[in-house]
Motif scaffolding. Structure first.
Motif, PDB file in Angstrom:
ATOM      1  N   PRO A  73       0.833  -1.195   0.000  1.00 51.23           N
ATOM      2  CA  PRO A  73       0.000   0.000   0.000  1.00 51.23           C
ATOM      3  C   PRO A  73       0.872   1.252   0.000  1.00 51.23           C
ATOM      4  O   PRO A  73       2.054   1.196   0.337  1.00 51.23           O
ATOM      5  CB  PRO A  73      -0.768  -0.115   1.317  1.00 51.23           C
ATOM      6  CG  PRO A  73       0.151  -0.875   2.220  1.00 51.23           C
ATOM      7  CD  PRO A  73       0.888  -1.831   1.319  1.00 51.23           C
ATOM      8  N   GLN A  74       0.273   2.377  -0.366  1.00 51.83           N
ATOM      9  CA  GLN A  74       1.019   3.632  -0.396  1.00 51.83           C
ATOM     10  C   GLN A  74       0.936   4.378   0.930  1.00 51.83           C
ATOM     11  O   GLN A  74       1.677   5.328   1.139  1.00 51.83           O
ATOM     12  CB  GLN A  74       0.525   4.505  -1.542  1.00 51.83           C
ATOM     13  CG  GLN A  74       0.852   3.881  -2.882  1.00 51.83           C
ATOM     14  CD  GLN A  74       0.387   4.715  -4.049  1.00 51.83           C
ATOM     15  OE1 GLN A  74      -0.465   5.581  -3.909  1.00 51.83           O
ATOM     16  NE2 GLN A  74       0.940   4.449  -5.211  1.00 51.83           N
ATOM     17  N   GLY A  75       0.052   3.949   1.797  1.00 54.60           N
ATOM     18  CA  GLY A  75      -0.058   4.523   3.125  1.00 54.60           C
ATOM     19  C   GLY A  75      -0.589   3.471   4.077  1.00 54.60           C
ATOM     20  O   GLY A  75      -1.430   2.661   3.700  1.00 54.60           O
ATOM     21  N   LEU A  76      -0.069   3.437   5.296  1.00 55.60           N
ATOM     22  CA  LEU A  76      -0.525   2.436   6.246  1.00 55.60           C
ATOM     23  C   LEU A  76      -0.300   2.916   7.675  1.00 55.60           C
ATOM     24  O   LEU A  76       0.522   3.786   7.934  1.00 55.60           O
ATOM     25  CB  LEU A  76       0.172   1.096   6.018  1.00 55.60           C
ATOM     26  CG  LEU A  76       1.692   1.050   6.001  1.00 55.60           C
ATOM     27  CD1 LEU A  76       2.150  -0.304   6.496  1.00 55.60           C
ATOM     28  CD2 LEU A  76       2.189   1.226   4.584  1.00 55.60           C
ATOM     29  N   THR A  77      -1.050   2.325   8.584  1.00 57.69           N
ATOM     30  CA  THR A  77      -0.886   2.563  10.009  1.00 57.69           C
ATOM     31  C   THR A  77      -0.367   1.275  10.632  1.00 57.69           C
ATOM     32  O   THR A  77      -0.915   0.203  10.394  1.00 57.69           O
ATOM     33  CB  THR A  77      -2.237   2.945  10.667  1.00 57.69           C
ATOM     34  OG1 THR A  77      -2.727   4.125  10.034  1.00 57.69           O
ATOM     35  CG2 THR A  77      -2.068   3.190  12.152  1.00 57.69           C
ATOM     36  N   ILE A  78       0.698   1.397  11.418  1.00 57.36           N
ATOM     37  CA  ILE A  78       1.310   0.221  12.035  1.00 57.36           C
ATOM     38  C   ILE A  78       1.230   0.381  13.550  1.00 57.36           C
ATOM     39  O   ILE A  78       1.711   1.357  14.118  1.00 57.36           O
ATOM     40  CB  ILE A  78       2.772   0.054  11.585  1.00 57.36           C
ATOM     41  CG1 ILE A  78       2.870   0.103  10.064  1.00 57.36           C
ATOM     42  CG2 ILE A  78       3.351  -1.241  12.121  1.00 57.36           C
ATOM     43  CD1 ILE A  78       4.276   0.146   9.537  1.00 57.36           C
ATOM     44  N   LYS A  79       0.640  -0.594  14.195  1.00 57.73           N
ATOM     45  CA  LYS A  79       0.507  -0.586  15.650  1.00 57.73           C
ATOM     46  C   LYS A  79       1.825  -1.041  16.291  1.00 57.73           C
ATOM     47  O   LYS A  79       2.642  -1.686  15.643  1.00 57.73           O
ATOM     48  CB  LYS A  79      -0.638  -1.499  16.072  1.00 57.73           C
ATOM     49  CG  LYS A  79      -1.992  -1.032  15.549  1.00 57.73           C
ATOM     50  CD  LYS A  79      -3.118  -1.844  16.157  1.00 57.73           C
ATOM     51  CE  LYS A  79      -4.455  -1.337  15.689  1.00 57.73           C
ATOM     52  NZ  LYS A  79      -4.727   0.047  16.032  1.00 57.73           N
ATOM     53  N   PRO A  80       2.040  -0.723  17.561  1.00 53.48           N
ATOM     54  CA  PRO A  80       3.268  -1.138  18.242  1.00 53.48           C
ATOM     55  C   PRO A  80       3.472  -2.661  18.168  1.00 53.48           C
ATOM     56  O   PRO A  80       2.546  -3.434  18.379  1.00 53.48           O
ATOM     57  CB  PRO A  80       3.037  -0.691  19.689  1.00 53.48           C
ATOM     58  CG  PRO A  80       2.067   0.429  19.587  1.00 53.48           C
ATOM     59  CD  PRO A  80       1.175   0.082  18.426  1.00 53.48           C
ATOM     60  N   GLY A  81       4.688  -3.068  17.817  1.00 58.69           N
ATOM     61  CA  GLY A  81       5.019  -4.487  17.724  1.00 58.69           C
ATOM     62  C   GLY A  81       4.542  -5.158  16.450  1.00 58.69           C
ATOM     63  O   GLY A  81       4.838  -6.327  16.206  1.00 58.69           O
TER      64      GLY A  81
END
Length: 127
Positions: A73-81
């Motif tokens: 993807p061109q944008g993403l949200t990544i959570k801790p770990g």
């Protein structure tokens, strides 16, 4: 007094951006080396959030192969770990000259460069 407060706020914002960049680990998982014009190669890169906050990441391409490369993807949200993957598809046009090209996958301040060779796979000889 308000100018000191503004300076402190700006400094805190700057430091939070510095911390954000340090909380990402970006590494290559797999890649293609040689391609024929018109065929598609795949590079898989992983982004790991080693911090304690959610991180928003924008992904772009640059380099000599960026004209025939697409990352998703061109944008993403990544959570801790959490680890998420970026897939970069490279398809040299049929008119792409043989040679060595590079595509750089940029995930905010983190970068990975991939080298690929476009071969002349359609060379033929009449006897």
């Amino acid at each position: 007094m308000s100018s000191k407060f503004s300076l402190v706020v700006i400094l805190l914002i700057f430091l939070s951006f510095q911390t954000l960049a340090a909380d990402l680990r970006f590494y290559s998982v797999s890649e293609s080396d040689e391609l024929c014009p018109g065929t598609t190669g795949l590079y898989v890169d992983a982004i790991e959030n080693t911090g304690s906050e959610d991180v928003q990441v924008s992904v772009t391409n640059s380099g000599t192969a960026s004209g025939f490369a697409t990352s998703v993807p061109q944008g993403l949200t990544i959570k801790p770990g959490q680890i998420k993957f970026v897939y970069t598809y490279v398809t040299p046009r049929s008119t792409t000259a043989e040679g060595t090209y590079s595509v750089q996958v940029n995930a905010d301040s983190e970068k990975i460069s991939h080298q690929l060779t476009v071969k002349d796979c359609f060379d033929y000889e009449l006897k």
